[in-house]
Design a protein around this motif. Sequence first.
Motif, PDB file in Angstrom:
ATOM      1  N   THR A  15       0.844  -1.185   0.000  1.00  0.00           N
ATOM      2  CA  THR A  15       0.000   0.000   0.000  1.00  0.00           C
ATOM      3  C   THR A  15       0.874   1.227   0.000  1.00  0.00           C
ATOM      4  O   THR A  15       2.091   1.158   0.114  1.00  0.00           O
ATOM      5  CB  THR A  15      -0.866   0.055   1.261  1.00  0.00           C
ATOM      6  N   LYS A  16       0.223   2.357  -0.070  1.00  0.00           N
ATOM      7  CA  LYS A  16       0.952   3.635  -0.056  1.00  0.00           C
ATOM      8  C   LYS A  16       1.591   3.913   1.298  1.00  0.00           C
ATOM      9  O   LYS A  16       2.352   4.853   1.446  1.00  0.00           O
ATOM     10  CB  LYS A  16      -0.005   4.768  -0.410  1.00  0.00           C
ATOM     11  N   TYR A  17       1.271   3.100   2.307  1.00  0.00           N
ATOM     12  CA  TYR A  17       1.717   3.394   3.657  1.00  0.00           C
ATOM     13  C   TYR A  17       3.109   2.862   4.019  1.00  0.00           C
ATOM     14  O   TYR A  17       3.664   3.255   5.018  1.00  0.00           O
ATOM     15  CB  TYR A  17       0.726   2.824   4.679  1.00  0.00           C
ATOM     16  N   GLY A  18       3.655   1.936   3.286  1.00  0.00           N
ATOM     17  CA  GLY A  18       4.879   1.242   3.704  1.00  0.00           C
ATOM     18  C   GLY A  18       6.095   2.150   3.833  1.00  0.00           C
ATOM     19  O   GLY A  18       6.101   3.285   3.352  1.00  0.00           O
ATOM     20  N   PRO A  19       7.168   1.639   4.505  1.00  0.00           N
ATOM     21  CA  PRO A  19       8.402   2.431   4.623  1.00  0.00           C
ATOM     22  C   PRO A  19       8.952   2.819   3.251  1.00  0.00           C
ATOM     23  O   PRO A  19       8.877   2.025   2.305  1.00  0.00           O
ATOM     24  CB  PRO A  19       9.362   1.458   5.324  1.00  0.00           C
ATOM     25  N   LYS A  20       9.511   4.023   3.164  1.00  0.00           N
ATOM     26  CA  LYS A  20      10.058   4.469   1.874  1.00  0.00           C
ATOM     27  C   LYS A  20      11.427   3.842   1.666  1.00  0.00           C
ATOM     28  O   LYS A  20      12.213   3.736   2.604  1.00  0.00           O
ATOM     29  CB  LYS A  20      10.173   5.994   1.856  1.00  0.00           C
ATOM     30  N   GLN A  21      11.701   3.468   0.400  1.00  0.00           N
ATOM     31  CA  GLN A  21      12.963   2.810   0.083  1.00  0.00           C
ATOM     32  C   GLN A  21      14.163   3.667   0.490  1.00  0.00           C
ATOM     33  O   GLN A  21      15.152   3.171   1.032  1.00  0.00           O
ATOM     34  CB  GLN A  21      13.007   2.492  -1.420  1.00  0.00           C
ATOM     35  N   VAL A  22      14.031   4.976   0.259  1.00  0.00           N
ATOM     36  CA  VAL A  22      15.145   5.877   0.570  1.00  0.00           C
ATOM     37  C   VAL A  22      15.469   5.845   2.074  1.00  0.00           C
ATOM     38  O   VAL A  22      16.646   5.957   2.468  1.00  0.00           O
ATOM     39  CB  VAL A  22      14.828   7.309   0.052  1.00  0.00           C
TER      40      VAL A  22
ATOM     41  N   ALA B  16       5.731   1.064   8.732  1.00  0.00           N
ATOM     42  CA  ALA B  16       5.526  -0.396   8.700  1.00  0.00           C
ATOM     43  C   ALA B  16       4.213  -0.753   9.388  1.00  0.00           C
ATOM     44  O   ALA B  16       3.451  -1.604   8.906  1.00  0.00           O
ATOM     45  CB  ALA B  16       6.695  -1.098   9.386  1.00  0.00           C
ATOM     46  N   ARG B  17       3.915  -0.079  10.478  1.00  0.00           N
ATOM     47  CA  ARG B  17       2.671  -0.375  11.199  1.00  0.00           C
ATOM     48  C   ARG B  17       1.449   0.088  10.413  1.00  0.00           C
ATOM     49  O   ARG B  17       0.405  -0.561  10.426  1.00  0.00           O
ATOM     50  CB  ARG B  17       2.700   0.266  12.587  1.00  0.00           C
ATOM     51  N   ALA B  18       1.583   1.222   9.734  1.00  0.00           N
ATOM     52  CA  ALA B  18       0.458   1.691   8.914  1.00  0.00           C
ATOM     53  C   ALA B  18       0.201   0.709   7.784  1.00  0.00           C
ATOM     54  O   ALA B  18      -0.951   0.416   7.434  1.00  0.00           O
ATOM     55  CB  ALA B  18       0.765   3.081   8.365  1.00  0.00           C
ATOM     56  N   GLU B  19       1.279   0.169   7.224  1.00  0.00           N
ATOM     57  CA  GLU B  19       1.130  -0.803   6.138  1.00  0.00           C
ATOM     58  C   GLU B  19       0.472  -2.087   6.649  1.00  0.00           C
ATOM     59  O   GLU B  19      -0.425  -2.645   6.003  1.00  0.00           O
ATOM     60  CB  GLU B  19       2.510  -1.123   5.558  1.00  0.00           C
TER      61      GLU B  19
ATOM     62  N   GLY C 278      -0.650   2.900  13.710  1.00  0.00           N
ATOM     63  CA  GLY C 278      -0.761   2.700  12.259  1.00  0.00           C
ATOM     64  C   GLY C 278      -2.013   3.330  11.671  1.00  0.00           C
ATOM     65  O   GLY C 278      -2.560   2.837  10.690  1.00  0.00           O
ATOM     66  N   LEU C 279      -2.479   4.433  12.259  1.00  0.00           N
ATOM     67  CA  LEU C 279      -3.688   5.097  11.765  1.00  0.00           C
ATOM     68  C   LEU C 279      -3.379   6.558  11.385  1.00  0.00           C
ATOM     69  O   LEU C 279      -3.907   7.500  11.981  1.00  0.00           O
ATOM     70  CB  LEU C 279      -4.781   5.064  12.847  1.00  0.00           C
TER      71      LEU C 279
END
Length: 435
Positions: free
Chosen positions: A11-18, A96-99, A239-240
């Motif tokens: 989803t759009k919520y996951g940790p960013k690669q950078v 990570a928790r939002a995802e 995660g909200l």
Amino acid sequence: MADCIVASEKTKYGPKQVDLDRCVHCGLCLNACPTYRELGLEMDSPRGRVYQMVQVAEGAPMSPSYLEHIGLCLACRGCETACPSGVQYGRLVEAARAEIEANTTRPWHARLFRRFIFGHLLQSPRTMTFLGALLYLYEASGLQKLVRGMGFLKLLGRLGELEPLSPPAESPFFFRHIGKTFPAEGTRRYRVAFLAGCIANVSFARLNEATVRVLQKNGCDVVLPDGQGCCGALHVHAGLPEDARTLAKRNIDAFLAGEFDAIITNAAGCGSTLKEYGELLEDDAAYAEKAHRFSKLMKDVTEFLASIPLRPPVEPLNATVTYQDSCHLAHGQKVRTAPRKLLTAVPGLEFREMPFSDICCGSAGIYNVVQNEMAMQILERKMESVNRTGASIIATANPGCILQLRAGARMHGSGQRVMHVIEVLDEAYAASRRR
Ligand code: SF4
Ligand code: SF4
């Protein structure tokens, strides 16, 4: 989290690669991590958790094991301070928790409970007042003592173990002051706004009053703007983020309607999120600039008082004190010297530094409720450090830490008083007034 049904869809919520790429897996953060110190397991270390996030980002499913190790993290950000590569671990674990949350279907009763807590209770002064009144009756009627004394709590199993950690109800509640302005004592030097929190209005009403008094004493007009409410920190940690954004906008509207030298909080856990409103709303065209402006004005009360010429208490407070760093103040906001500076400004008060003072006490928002076993293990270790100082007062800078340390002092301590730094100052001013 163990009862989650997991899907692997991203989803759009996951940790960013950078953000993930910053970790060079050096391991210098390991000893700063309370769960690694307790368990000695790589998967429960910051490096191990980042590694697991990378695997998920590369397509691995969010397995029950992943949920468990991410769930066991306190989000204390001790690893952030230790990391020489600037890994923003707090941001990673929140993402990570939002995802996880976005890909999770919980049983209906768990969903209902979470909706009630995050969607209603924390946002409704009326419901908090009602439940606070029930809690107050339970405590003041003697029923609590009876329940504890007769061992009923043991019959409730895990729920019974959590009861001693439940926040108290301090009547009269602080909600009645919202909308008021308290004038500076003597010459007015500053005009500040105070964010009184959500549950703190019920459970830390006396601390909020002490905060107002200490600010007044130091020449501040203290305004409590109408329309303020929960800061959203617990929502972010759960995660909200969407709920947190809604709450952030409400506070921004309430506080930016006035002109203030600073916006003050006495809760380090809230302050950390309040200072990050800018990041939380960076993609919101209507609020991004306002959120940055709000965050720049945000100050922890200890940080604010240490930055101005303090009017020191006159009368000595003959006691010994140690200080437990609140994670979200020390690691989240990088504020370490301010609370110590205030404590050492109190005449007669002997300050004793505690070993490992910046290792989490196990409170961490609602961690001590949802991960009770680990939280209690960490607390026991913390109390060993506290006891070594021989101090009679444990000072800290966050309501959640106060509750956790009070439980620690009861279970493993020697009757220490647990106080917010501001309560220590307030008591010193009161002693000076009585002179
Ligand atoms: S988080 Fe930082 S300290 Fe920890 S392993 Fe990665 S780069 Fe090293
Ligand atoms: S946030 Fe705290 S518990 Fe989580 S990995 Fe970092 S140091 Fe460990």
